[in-house]
Design a protein around this motif. Structure first.
Motif: not given
Lengths: 110, 116
Positions: A33, A35, A45, A95-96, B98-105
Motif C-alpha cells: 500500500q 499512504y 490510503l 500476517s495482520e 484484514g492484513g491477510r486480505g488486501t491489507g487496506e487499513l
C-alpha cells in the motif's frame, strides 16, 4: 525481519516537475500500500497493489508493483504544491501486521 | 465518508500513570489495529484484534498494554503504567478484510501521548 526501504528520504522540487519514489525490500509481500501522511495526522490510503507487475493510476500518480512483489514505485507527474506531504509505503506479508517504510518527505514549491 | 475517530487528540500524563486511548472504527469493518509512531520514526505495528480477541501482537505490546472492545463501537488501548518511552502518536486503524486480505487499513488521526 521484513524491512521496507524508501528512497529518496527527502525531495524538494518546483511545481510542474516529475518525481519517482522507490520502496524496496528483500522480502516478498502479498500486497503493498501507499499512504500519504500530513503532519500531526494519520496515514491516508492512496492505493493497494496486489499482483506482480501491476500498474495503477490515480490522476497524476502512477504506482507500480515489482514483478517479484518485493518493490514498488510511485511516480508523480507535474507535481503541485498540494502534493506536499510524507509518502509511506507499507507491505502486508501474510500476517495482520503491516510493515512501513520510513517515508519520503516531499515539498513542492510554487 | 466513513472515518475512524480517536480520542483524545493529545494527552499529557505523568510516568507511572494509566492511560486509555479510545477509537471508534468504521462501522462495517471487522479488523482493528493499534499502531504507534515515535517522532521522526517509522509507523510500528502494536496489535491486531478480530472476533473479540487479539489475533497478532508485536514485541512492543507487552504486559503493560491491553486492548478491549467494550461495546459494539469502541476499541480501546490501555497502557497500565506509562514510561517515558511510551511517548508517541498512537494510531487506530480498521479494515474490512484484514492484513491477510488486501491489507487496506484506514487510519484515524491519532492520539498524541506525552509522558513526563
Amino acid at each position: 525481519t521484513q524491512l521496507l526501504e524508501q528512497s529518496p528520504q527527502f525531495l524538494s522540487i518546483q511545481e510542474g516537475e516529475n518525481l519517482t519514489v522507490y520502496c524496496n525490500s528483500s522480502s516478498v509481500f502479498s500486497s503493498l500500500q501507499w499512504y500519504r501522511q500530513e503532519p500531526g495526522e494519520g496515514p491516508v490510503l492512496l492505493v493497494t497493489v496486489v499482483t506482480g507487475g501491476e500498474v495503477k493510476k490515480l490522476k497524476r500518480l502512477t504506482f507500480q508493483f515489482g514483478d517479484a512483489r518485493k518493490d514498488s514505485s510511485l511516480h508523480i507527474t507535474a507535481a503541485q504544491p498540494g502534493d506536499t506531504g510524507l509518502y509511506l509505503c507499507a507491505g502486508a506479508g501474510g500476517s495482520e501486521k503491516l510493515v512501513f517504510g520510513k517515508g519520503m518527505k516531499l515539498t513542492v514549491n510554487p | 465518508e466513513p472515518e475512524v475517530t480517536q480520542t483524545p487528540s493529545h494527552q499529557v500524563t505523568q510516568m507511572g500513570q494509566e492511560v486509555i486511548l479510545r477509537c471508534v472504527p468504521i462501522s462495517n469493518h471487522l479488523y482493528f489495529y493499534w499502531y504507534r509512531q515515535i517522532l521522526g520514526q517509522k509507523v510500528e505495528f502494536l496489535v491486531s484484534f478480530y472476533n473479540n480477541e487479539i489475533s497478532e501482537k508485536s514485541e512492543i505490546f507487552d504486559d503493560q498494554f491491553s486492548v478491549e472492545r467494550p461495546d459494539g463501537s469502541n476499541f480501546t488501548l490501555k497502557i497500565r503504567s506509562t514510561k517515558l518511552e511510551d511517548s508517541a502518536m498512537y494510531f487506530c486503524a480498521s479494515s474490512v478484510r484484514g492484513g491477510r486480505g488486501t491489507g487496506e487499513l484506514f487510519f484515524g488521526e491519532g492520539s498524541r501521548l506525552t509522558v513526563l
